[in-house]
Motif scaffolding. Sequence first.
Motif, PDB file in Angstrom:
ATOM      1  N   LEU A 202       0.801  -1.228   0.000  1.00 13.69           N
ATOM      2  CA  LEU A 202       0.000   0.000   0.000  1.00 13.69           C
ATOM      3  C   LEU A 202       0.833   1.278   0.000  1.00 13.69           C
TER       4      LEU A 202
ATOM      5  N   VAL B 285      -0.015  -0.818  -5.272  1.00 16.70           N
ATOM      6  CA  VAL B 285      -1.247  -0.178  -5.724  1.00 16.70           C
ATOM      7  C   VAL B 285      -0.992   0.917  -6.749  1.00 16.70           C
ATOM      8  N   ARG B 286       0.241   1.443  -6.803  1.00 19.74           N
ATOM      9  CA  ARG B 286       0.544   2.491  -7.777  1.00 19.74           C
ATOM     10  C   ARG B 286       0.469   1.965  -9.207  1.00 19.74           C
TER      11      ARG B 286
ATOM     12  N   PRO C 181      -5.844   0.765  -7.382  1.00 18.46           N
ATOM     13  CA  PRO C 181      -6.159   1.022  -5.975  1.00 18.46           C
ATOM     14  C   PRO C 181      -6.840  -0.152  -5.286  1.00 18.46           C
TER      15      PRO C 181
END
Length: 235
Positions: free
Chosen positions: A127, A139-140, A144
């Motif tokens: 995260l 998540v990048r 998301p």
Amino acid sequence: MRPRLARGVVLALALLAGTATSAQAADEMQRRMAACTTCHGREGLATNSGYFPRLAGKPAGYLYDQLRSFRDGRRQQADMNHLLAQLSDAYLREMAEYFAGLDLPYPAPTPSDLPAAELARGRALVLEGDAARDIPACVRCHGPALTGVQPGIPGLLGLPRLYIASQLGAWVTGDRRALAPDCMAEVGRRLKSEDIRAVAGWLAAQPVPADYKAVPASGLPAGLPVACSAMEAHR
């Protein structure tokens, strides 16, 4: 009224014929993909073997890239290399689109047996990443909700821990490669074995969010943090 009735009957028959043709095509494709589902599970849902990944619902561009990588030797797995060796790009794309089009439920994850501190480490890397080592958060790139991004980035949920760990390890050792720019190879070189174990353990224990449809996102709000062929190849 009779001409209208006749036209209506003809239209209904045409629609029925089209439905039958579509059903036959789907049945034929399912039969042709039997070699895939022997290992990857019914309709590409993944099995409980702990190694073979889910295929259903992944972005078609990603699946196509991986099929080409197995065929062309950038990824090594004897059965996959042999199975795909003589297949054309067109056939590989057809395979990719078939599995990408399957909208099937995700099973509940298996609770992790890793220590809480190790899971917390995995969660932080997924995260938040690790800025000090120039490791971007998962998540990048993977979205998301970690369900992937169209057209070329896969989801990370619903995958066995052993599979996630083995693939991250393969990026580290160079046994898995992609076309340049190879973003995962770049990130993988910065990971330690304890990072891989923690990330794989945390991801494998996560359910697909109940309030989020498990499909790849259409894009990334802030763009990719590193150049990556997974997206650039499909522009």
